[in-house]
Design a protein around this motif. Structure first.
Motif, short mmCIF file in Angstrom:
data_model
loop_
_atom_site.label_atom_id
_atom_site.label_comp_id
_atom_site.label_asym_id
_atom_site.label_seq_id
_atom_site.Cartn_x
_atom_site.Cartn_y
_atom_site.Cartn_z
N LEU A 3 2.66 5.12 5.86
CA LEU A 3 2.73 6.49 5.38
C LEU A 3 1.48 7.29 5.71
CD1 LEU A 3 4.35 5.98 1.84
CD2 LEU A 3 5.43 6.93 3.88
N LEU A 4 0.31 6.67 5.63
CA LEU A 4 -0.93 7.38 5.88
C LEU A 4 -1.49 7.14 7.28
CD1 LEU A 4 -2.83 7.18 2.48
CD2 LEU A 4 -0.96 8.65 3.18
N GLN A 5 -0.73 6.43 8.10
CA GLN A 5 -1.18 6.16 9.47
C GLN A 5 -0.35 6.91 10.51
OE1 GLN A 5 -0.63 3.20 7.32
NE2 GLN A 5 -2.70 3.80 6.70
N CYS A 6 0.75 7.49 10.08
CA CYS A 6 1.67 8.12 11.04
C CYS A 6 1.14 9.46 11.50
CB CYS A 6 3.04 8.30 10.41
SG CYS A 6 3.07 9.52 9.09
N GLY A 7 1.76 9.96 12.60
CA GLY A 7 1.37 11.25 13.14
C GLY A 7 2.59 12.14 13.36
N ARG A 8 2.34 13.26 13.98
CA ARG A 8 3.37 14.27 14.19
C ARG A 8 4.55 13.73 15.01
NH1 ARG A 8 4.49 18.64 17.76
NH2 ARG A 8 5.21 20.51 16.64
N ILE A 9 4.26 12.92 16.04
CA ILE A 9 5.32 12.40 16.91
C ILE A 9 6.29 11.54 16.12
CG2 ILE A 9 5.82 10.93 18.90
CD1 ILE A 9 4.60 13.65 19.58
N SER A 69 11.11 18.87 2.97
CA SER A 69 10.44 19.39 1.79
C SER A 69 9.79 18.27 1.01
CB SER A 69 11.46 20.13 0.91
OG SER A 69 10.87 20.55 -0.29
N CYS A 70 10.49 17.13 0.92
CA CYS A 70 9.95 15.97 0.23
C CYS A 70 8.70 15.45 0.95
CB CYS A 70 11.01 14.87 0.16
SG CYS A 70 10.38 13.26 -0.39
N LEU A 71 8.78 15.28 2.26
CA LEU A 71 7.64 14.76 3.04
C LEU A 71 6.47 15.73 3.01
CD1 LEU A 71 9.42 13.24 6.20
CD2 LEU A 71 8.77 12.11 4.06
N ARG A 72 6.79 17.02 3.10
CA ARG A 72 5.71 18.02 3.10
C ARG A 72 4.94 17.98 1.78
NH1 ARG A 72 5.63 21.67 6.96
NH2 ARG A 72 7.90 21.70 7.26
N GLY A 73 5.68 17.85 0.68
CA GLY A 73 5.02 17.76 -0.62
C GLY A 73 4.17 16.51 -0.74
N PHE A 74 4.68 15.40 -0.22
CA PHE A 74 3.95 14.13 -0.28
C PHE A 74 2.62 14.23 0.49
CE2 PHE A 74 2.98 10.04 1.79
CZ PHE A 74 2.80 9.24 0.66
N TYR A 75 2.68 14.78 1.69
CA TYR A 75 1.46 14.82 2.51
C TYR A 75 0.48 15.89 2.03
CZ TYR A 75 3.28 11.24 5.51
OH TYR A 75 3.73 10.03 5.97
N ARG A 122 0.83 -1.20 0.00
CA ARG A 122 0.00 0.00 0.00
C ARG A 122 0.87 1.26 0.00
NH1 ARG A 122 -3.72 -2.55 3.74
NH2 ARG A 122 -2.56 -1.55 5.43
N ASP A 123 1.90 1.25 0.87
CA ASP A 123 2.80 2.41 0.92
C ASP A 123 3.49 2.62 -0.42
OD1 ASP A 123 2.20 3.04 3.48
OD2 ASP A 123 4.19 2.64 4.33
N GLN A 124 3.92 1.52 -1.06
CA GLN A 124 4.60 1.63 -2.35
C GLN A 124 3.67 2.20 -3.41
OE1 GLN A 124 7.98 1.10 -2.90
NE2 GLN A 124 7.39 2.18 -4.77
N ALA A 125 2.40 1.81 -3.34
CA ALA A 125 1.43 2.33 -4.30
C ALA A 125 1.23 3.83 -4.11
CB ALA A 125 0.09 1.59 -4.14
N HIS A 126 1.20 4.28 -2.85
CA HIS A 126 1.08 5.72 -2.57
C HIS A 126 2.29 6.49 -3.11
CE1 HIS A 126 -2.53 5.23 -0.33
NE2 HIS A 126 -1.97 4.60 0.71
N TRP A 168 11.54 6.47 4.52
CA TRP A 168 10.57 6.88 5.53
C TRP A 168 9.54 5.78 5.77
CZ3 TRP A 168 8.67 8.98 9.52
CH2 TRP A 168 7.39 9.52 9.63
N SER A 169 9.09 5.15 4.69
CA SER A 169 8.13 4.05 4.80
C SER A 169 8.72 2.87 5.55
CB SER A 169 7.68 3.61 3.40
OG SER A 169 6.89 2.46 3.46
N ALA A 170 9.99 2.53 5.23
CA ALA A 170 10.65 1.40 5.91
C ALA A 170 10.82 1.68 7.40
CB ALA A 170 12.01 1.14 5.25
N TRP A 171 11.15 2.93 7.75
CA TRP A 171 11.30 3.31 9.17
C TRP A 171 9.96 3.16 9.90
CZ3 TRP A 171 9.41 6.86 12.66
CH2 TRP A 171 10.19 7.14 13.79
N LEU A 172 8.88 3.59 9.25
CA LEU A 172 7.55 3.48 9.85
C LEU A 172 7.13 2.02 10.00
CD1 LEU A 172 5.70 6.32 7.91
CD2 LEU A 172 6.17 6.28 10.37
#
Length: 302
Positions: free
Chosen positions: A52-58, A82-88, A8-12, A41-45
């Motif tokens: 990717l779509l389940q994470c929060g600010r912390i 900048s990359c993450l901000r654009g993605f979200y 799912r993350d890879q598709a996003h 970032w996905s692998a870390w999560l």
């Protein structure tokens, strides 16, 4: 379950990279860099049972802290954000998210990089390269001397007209950014080289033609910035100066050497044509570094 979340993350990620390509036409290298950052970032999560779509600010803050502790520079961290901000923002726009996990998270402040400069010895070596017996090089010597003596921007230099010059007063009248005029003193050495050039080389370059351009090209027209950059590069090679050098390097050297010799910052601001003193204050850092180097080299307890 973990495999499904990873897919799912890879598709996003794939959808976002496709959107970047369609909307912004980024190069393959840039798209690969975005993809790599998002996959890491996905692998870390995933290691924390998140996505990717389940994470929060912390989790974002923890990830950024991990990156910094792992040795990432502030500049690299800012690029990652900048990359993450654009993605979200893309996910919010597409309706896949209702909250931005990067909201109210500031990018790390990036210190303004110190301008590249030349030592006084390097400048002397550079100015000694043009051959005064060759008209085009005598012109170049006058331009180099004037650039170092005044700190002009390269556009201001190549576009100088006769009406802006006063050899009697030893000043030039420059129209800089925002059409602001300033008077800049030339100094004895630059004035001498300029007078020699006007007497000898300039008539040869014009070949009985007329032009109000102070430093004409071989065709009697205004020289381009790129041409002058190539001329400086030629003399830097002759002088054995390594690294990139440009007309702006001499402008920085002009300001740096003035400050190193005790010039008031507001005077340097006026000479450079800066509208804001904060732009000029970068040279206080250059001077401070120079003082620290001198202290460590020469002080008995340095």
């Amino acid at each position: 379950m973990a495999q499904l979340a990873a897919e799912r993350d890879q598709a996003h990620i794939d959808r976002y990279i496709d959107a970047l390509w369609l909307e912004r036409g980024l190069s393959d290298n840039s798209l690969q860099a975005y993809r790599r950052d998002l996959q890491q970032w996905s692998a870390w999560l995933a290691q924390r049972d998140s996505g990717l779509l389940q994470c929060g600010r912390i989790e974002v803050l923890d990830y950024l802290a991990d990156q910094r502790s792992g040795g990432k520079s502030a500049r690299s961290t800012a690029r990652l954000m900048s990359c993450l901000r654009g993605f979200y923002r893309y996910q919010l726009r597409e309706g896949r998210l209702s909250d931005d996990p990067l909201a109210n998270i500031d990018a790390p402040k990036l210190g303004r990089p110190l301008p590249k400069s030349l030592s006084e010895a390097d400048v002397e070596a550079l100015l000694a390269q043009p051959d005064d017996d060759i008209a085009i090089e005598q012109r170049d010597r006058a331009m180099l001397e004037l650039l170092y003596a005044t700190g002009l921007r390269v556009t201001e230099l190549v576009s100088l007209r006769f009406a802006q010059l006063s050899t009697a007063q030893g000043v030039i009248r420059v129209t800089g950014k925002g059409n602001k005029e300033r008077l800049v003193p030339m100094g004895e050495e630059a004035l001498y080289c300029l007078q020699q050039y006007l007497r000898c080389a300039r008539p040869q370059l014009l070949a009985d033609g007329e032009s109000d351009v102070l430093f004409p090209s071989r065709r009697g027209q205004m020289m381009t910035r790129q041409t002058f950059w190539h001329r400086i590069k030629l003399y830097a090679q002759r002088a054995g100066i390594r690294g990139t050098i440009s007309p702006h390097t001499l402008r920085h050297a002009f300001a740096t050497h003035l400050v190193n010799h005790g010039a008031d910052l507001r005077v340097v601001q006026l000479l450079l044509g800066h509208s804001d003193l904060s732009t000029t204050q970068i040279y206080t850092h250059v001077a401070r570094e120079r003082m620290q180097t001198l202290h460590s080299e020469h002080h008995p307890r340095g």
